[in-house]
Write an enzyme that holds these catalytic residues in place. Structure first.
Site, short mmCIF file in Angstrom:
data_model
loop_
_atom_site.label_atom_id
_atom_site.label_comp_id
_atom_site.label_asym_id
_atom_site.label_seq_id
_atom_site.Cartn_x
_atom_site.Cartn_y
_atom_site.Cartn_z
N CYS A 31 35.98 31.49 34.94
CA CYS A 31 36.82 32.16 35.94
C CYS A 31 36.04 33.18 36.75
O CYS A 31 34.96 33.61 36.37
CB CYS A 31 37.94 32.95 35.25
SG CYS A 31 39.24 31.94 34.56
N CYS A 35 40.44 36.78 38.24
CA CYS A 35 41.46 35.79 37.86
C CYS A 35 42.63 36.48 37.18
O CYS A 35 42.47 37.35 36.34
CB CYS A 35 40.88 34.74 36.92
SG CYS A 35 42.07 33.43 36.57
N CYS A 65 41.95 30.21 39.62
CA CYS A 65 41.14 31.06 40.52
C CYS A 65 40.04 30.28 41.24
O CYS A 65 39.37 30.83 42.11
CB CYS A 65 40.57 32.24 39.75
SG CYS A 65 39.36 31.79 38.49
ZN LIG Z 1 40.67 31.68 36.42
#
Ligand SMILES: [Zn+2]
Length: 196
Positions: A31, A35, A65
């Site tokens: 991520c 996120c 994300c």
């Molecule tokens: Zn994420």
């Protein structure tokens, strides 16, 4: 792990987006720091400097994300990110608008205008908010004196610190500390035991 990066992950703060990625070894997903997914367990997190690096480790990009998609930032958004990062790293120093602007090689006037438009608050107010956040942790977790905390988070004196803190939180720093102490059954959540 760099504590600033960890704080950005916890706060979903975009200050490090595009420069740092975090992988969760338990889920096999990576991520961006901003996120909005659930805050991961710190010990399961691994930091990467590029999506490719995370993918080489066998991790898949998060669907939420999209860390594998390049971020197309306007220069102004880029500037705001640079400033939030600078403030996170240097909030304990005296940081005037001119100093911040000098750091980013632009005019104080432009910085003020651009930051306020994108963040809905001035750089000075963002700086204050970060300082208050840091002070809250010190009040709850240490026995440091008000003066030491004021200096440690970048305020010139404790009277000014106290007034900014009270305005932001509704509590005087001493009242906030007493409240946190009570919540913890009379024991400060001590991390540091004395002034440093
Ligand atoms: Zn994420």
């Amino acid at each position: 792990m760099n504590e600033h990066i960890w704080q950005a992950i916890v706060a979903c703060d975009p200050a490090y987006d595009g420069r740092v990625y975090y992988g969760l070894l338990t889920t096999g997903i990576f991520c961006k720091p901003s996120c909005k997914s659930k805050t991961p367990n710190k010990q399961n997190v691994r930091i990467y400097s590029s999506p490719e690096e995370a993918q080489r480790d066998g991790l898949r990009p998060c669907k939420r994300c999209r860390p594998d998609k390049p971020i197309h930032h306007s220069p102004d958004v880029e500037l705001v990110e640079q400033l939030t990062r600078l403030i996170h790293e240097r909030y304990h120093d005296s940081l005037t608008l001119s100093e911040m602007a000098a750091h980013l090689y632009i005019s104080p006037f432009y910085l003020q205008k651009c930051f306020t438009r994108i963040m809905n608050m001035s750089p000075a107010n963002y700086l204050k908010a970060i300082r208050v956040q840091a002070a809250k942790a010190m009040l709850a977790e240490t026995k440091m004196s008000m003066t030491s905390i004021a200096h440690a988070v970048g305020f010139q004196n404790s009277a000014y610190f106290s007034s900014v803190f009270q305005k932001a939180t509704g509590y005087a720093p001493t009242a906030y500390r007493a409240m946190m102490l009570e919540e913890n059954g009379g024991n400060p959540r001590l991390i540091r035991t004395s002034d440093q």
